[in-house]
Scaffold this active site. Structure first.
Site, PDB file in Angstrom:
ATOM      1  N   GLU A 115      22.376  11.109  46.499  1.00  0.00           N
ATOM      2  CA  GLU A 115      23.638  10.970  45.420  1.00  0.00           C
ATOM      3  C   GLU A 115      23.795  12.178  44.632  1.00  0.00           C
ATOM      4  OE1 GLU A 115      22.869   6.101  44.830  1.00  0.00           O
ATOM      5  OE2 GLU A 115      22.202   7.487  43.132  1.00  0.00           O
ATOM      6  N   CYS A 161      35.549  19.844  13.801  1.00  0.00           N
ATOM      7  CA  CYS A 161      34.905  19.981  12.252  1.00  0.00           C
ATOM      8  C   CYS A 161      33.602  19.365  12.364  1.00  0.00           C
ATOM      9  CB  CYS A 161      35.787  19.054  11.304  1.00  0.00           C
ATOM     10  SG  CYS A 161      37.370  20.258  11.242  1.00  0.00           S
ATOM     11  N   TYR A 172      22.717  17.217  24.529  1.00  0.00           N
ATOM     12  CA  TYR A 172      21.462  17.555  25.081  1.00  0.00           C
ATOM     13  C   TYR A 172      20.870  18.840  24.870  1.00  0.00           C
ATOM     14  CZ  TYR A 172      23.975  14.218  28.213  1.00  0.00           C
ATOM     15  OH  TYR A 172      24.741  13.068  28.821  1.00  0.00           O
TER      16      TYR A 172
END
Ligand code: LLP
Length: 441
Positions: free
Chosen positions: A299, A370, A343
């Site tokens: 996958e 912001c 991450y």
């Protein structure tokens, strides 16, 4: 002017080149012209690169394990154009929601090649999947197993499933994207005997047909050993289960997680190396465990689309704090690519209209949202940048787009697919009107 082409070009799509004006070209299209015509931020996908990656996965895995089905993990990015392209290339699809399933259905994607993942599929989603005769449901937990069995009974069908196993293998990636370890919301753990409970219930359920097993360790995985280890653990479990319960072991899904080179200092295994490691372990253990060779399901998501996608931004304000840092402000940011903020993902960048100019300044590329954490690329070496220059960020084809938001009410960018000098808009830019179109008052 220094005419040495930046090594960063190797991170861009396979068709990336530089024209006589020193502009970055992808798929035969000048990215500076694209930015001018379609405005920025703009996501550009190279059709050739996507097709090449699809073919590479099929060819490399078939070389070592002919009975392999490659299914594209659509969570990396899916829209109608891409679903149609993936179908043309002969891949199946991994979906995790009724939304992804509906996109696939809308382009007549062969739903027998669709695998439905997820740790909390709703009743409505499962119903949709059964009504559309989806190929496989990858069952994650007992609640889902019971729900699915009941639904299939009501509809008078027997649904093929894979059971998702949590093997307890650490793939050594970011903790937010680690799924193969015991403390995970996904799958039935081997260590707690919950995996056996799943087999016991699946084989006794009247409207469920257990056809195989699946695991997914995490994403991205830069090592080969976690795959080998997990294959051994799960196959040995399957061998034990086959002695106790009656089922046909026809399919074995080893997930995705195939890593991508996002920056010059990183290195990911070749697709051939993943194929050799995975198929090699299977070919070694299947006869040893006296099992019949199952169909192998892989996958890949990121590795199919990441390199094909480039984000283009226009430079606006430039803020230099003497002795501290020079900020280059672009017209997008964490609303269209949350990965660096979420991450700590690392990207590189080029000035698309100055690819042949010497990179001689360390700058930080920041978005317009912001938040101080809205940094796209930290401390990167660029050609001298001025307002209205175009910044090109490679490796943006996977997981940036599906994680887009309208934070600060920024309209989401447009997406164009380029090929052989032609650009096709595959998603139009949102308008301010779109931002209010769902408000009811
Ligand atoms: N199969 C399953 C069951 C998955 O959960 C995933 C990814 C894949 C396959 C595809 O993994 P890939 O080949 O793309 O590495 N948003 C994160 C990545 C989340 C991955 C979720 N599952 C990121 O931006 O890095």
């Amino acid at each position: 002017m220094n005419t040495k082409i930046s090594p960063k070009l190797s991170l861009f799509p396979l068709t990336a080149e530089v024209n006589s004006q020193g502009h970055l070209c992808i798929g035969g299209c000048d990215t500076v012209d694209l930015a001018e015509e379609l405005s920025t931020p703009l996501y550009v996908f190279d059709e050739f690169t996507i097709r090449h990656k699809c073919r590479q996965f099929i060819a490399e895995f078939h070389k070592y394990y002919p009975n392999t089905l490659v299914i594209y993990a659509s969570k990396a990015f899916l829209n109608r154009a891409l679903a149609a392209l993936i179908d043309q290339e002969g891949l199946g699809l991994d979906v995790v929601s009724g939304g992804e399933l509906t996109i696939a259905h809308s382009v007549d994607f062969p739903l027998s090649k669709v695998y439905f993942h997820g740790n909390n599929k709703t009743l409505e989603e499962l119903e949709l999947a059964l009504d559309w005769n989806i190929g496989r449901v990858v069952v994650d937990n007992l609640y889902e197993l019971e729900l699915l069995d009941k639904l299939a009974y009501e509809k008078g069908i027997k649904q093929d499933i894979l059971v998702r196993i949590t093997p307890g293998v650490d793939p050594h990636t970011h903790k937010y994207t680690t799924t193969g370890t015991l403390d995970s919301k996904f799958g039935f753990p081997l260590a707690t005997e919950q995996a056996e409970e799943a087999v016991s219930q699946a084989t006794s359920a009247s409207n469920i047909n257990l056809v195989g097993f699946h695991f997914h360790l995490g994403s991205p995985i830069f090592e080969l050993e976690p795959y080998r280890l997990a294959i051994e653990l799960v196959l040995s479990f399957i061998r034990q289960m086959k002695r106790k319960y009656s089922f046909q072991f026809d399919e074995f899904g080893v997930g995705g997680g195939f890593a991508v080179r996002y920056s010059l200092d990183s290195k990911a295994p070749d697709v051939a190396e993943y194929a050799q490691a995975i198929a090699g372990k299977l070919n070694e253990l299947i006869p040893q465990f006296e099992l019949d060779h199952p169909k192998l399901i892989i996958e890949p998501g990121r590795r199919i689309v990441a390199q094909a996608g480039v984000a283009l931004y226009k430079v606006g304000a430039i803020k230099e704090i003497p002795g501290i840092r020079k900020y280059i402000c672009i017209d997008g940011g964490m609303s269209d690519n949350i990965r660096p903020a979420l991450y700590g993902a690392k990207h590189e960048a080029l000035v698309a209209n100055k690819v042949l100019e010497e990179e001689r300044e360390i700058v930080t590329i920041t978005g317009k949202l912001c938040e101080s954490g809205d940094i796209l690329v930290s401390d990167t070496n660029l050609a001298l940048v001025f307002p209205n220059d175009i910044i090109a960020v490679p490796g943006c084809g996977a997981y940036s787009i599906p994680m887009w938001s309208n934070y600060n009410a920024l309209p989401r960018p447009a997406i164009t697919m380029v090929n052989e000098g032609k650009a096709t808009l595959i998603r139009r830019r949102e308008t301010y009107q779109d931002l209010m179109s769902l408000d009811t008052i």
